[in-house]
Write a protein that holds these residues in place. Structure first.
Motif, PDB file in Angstrom:
ATOM      1  N   THR A 100       2.934   5.154   2.158  1.00  0.00           N
ATOM      2  CA  THR A 100       3.306   4.149   3.148  1.00  0.00           C
ATOM      3  C   THR A 100       2.206   4.099   4.192  1.00  0.00           C
ATOM      4  O   THR A 100       1.779   5.134   4.700  1.00  0.00           O
ATOM      5  CB  THR A 100       4.647   4.527   3.821  1.00  0.00           C
ATOM      6  OG1 THR A 100       5.637   4.698   2.801  1.00  0.00           O
ATOM      7  CG2 THR A 100       5.095   3.446   4.775  1.00  0.00           C
ATOM      8  N   GLN A 105       4.199  -0.543   4.940  1.00  0.00           N
ATOM      9  CA  GLN A 105       4.031  -1.127   3.606  1.00  0.00           C
ATOM     10  C   GLN A 105       3.825  -0.013   2.582  1.00  0.00           C
ATOM     11  O   GLN A 105       3.013   0.881   2.794  1.00  0.00           O
ATOM     12  CB  GLN A 105       2.823  -2.068   3.572  1.00  0.00           C
ATOM     13  CG  GLN A 105       2.942  -3.276   4.467  1.00  0.00           C
ATOM     14  CD  GLN A 105       3.941  -4.278   3.941  1.00  0.00           C
ATOM     15  OE1 GLN A 105       4.120  -4.420   2.746  1.00  0.00           O
ATOM     16  NE2 GLN A 105       4.607  -4.966   4.840  1.00  0.00           N
ATOM     17  N   ASN A 106       4.548  -0.083   1.470  1.00  0.00           N
ATOM     18  CA  ASN A 106       4.357   0.874   0.386  1.00  0.00           C
ATOM     19  C   ASN A 106       3.229   0.401  -0.524  1.00  0.00           C
ATOM     20  O   ASN A 106       3.077  -0.797  -0.736  1.00  0.00           O
ATOM     21  CB  ASN A 106       5.633   1.017  -0.444  1.00  0.00           C
ATOM     22  CG  ASN A 106       6.697   1.798   0.288  1.00  0.00           C
ATOM     23  OD1 ASN A 106       6.390   2.699   1.061  1.00  0.00           O
ATOM     24  ND2 ASN A 106       7.938   1.458   0.056  1.00  0.00           N
TER      25      ASN A 106
END
Length: 151
Positions: A100, A105-106
């Motif tokens: 992350t 956001q991954n």
């Protein structure tokens, strides 16, 4: 016969392979892939490779890395302290993980190297730096059928 142009929504069956013949993706056993040509939904070489095709046509696209997922980028290799991994996890080369970023956001990474105090993570797309070969068949061009108005 109508040919594919930019802006058309089309459906294709495809078989994606690497140069050594290894399959990385295929629509076999699934619905055809649907996308709008030229809308940036596909890698550039695939998008441009379908232009001019007619319904039922088959072709093989050989797409250079620059027109696919780009070259391997050195700045996408990240150093991560080994002591930040969970205690019950033993990092190994080739292990796929999800990270992350600072914005929540991954993104997927693969362990490229394990050192004594650091793990080198590769955040490049798995197909970056690779030439791709697609066998495709154009199944349908939206709007290809004439409109019939019944009285």
């Amino acid at each position: 016969m109508r040919q594919v142009k930019s802006g058309d929504t089309i459906r294709v069956h495809y078989h994606g392979k690497l140069n050594d013949g290894t399959t990385f993706d295929s629509s076999e056993g699934r619905e055809p892939l649907e996308f709008e040509v030229g809308a940036g939904m596909m890698i550039p070489g695939f998008d441009s490779g379908v232009l001019g095709m007619a319904k039922g046509e088959k072709k093989t696209l050989v797409i250079a890395a620059e027109e696919a997922y780009g070259p391997v980028q050195n700045e996408m290799f990240l150093e991560f302290p080994i002591d930040r991994f969970p205690a019950d996890m033993k990092p190994e080369v080739g292990m796929a993980l999800n990270m992350t970023d600072g914005q929540g956001q991954n993104f997927p990474v693969v362990i490229a190297e394990v050192k004594e105090e650091l793990v080198i993570l590769d955040a490049n797309h798995p197909l970056a730096g690779k030439e791709l070969v697609f066998d495709i068949e154009l199944v349908e061009i939206d709007g290809d059928t004439p409109l019939i108005i019944m009285p």
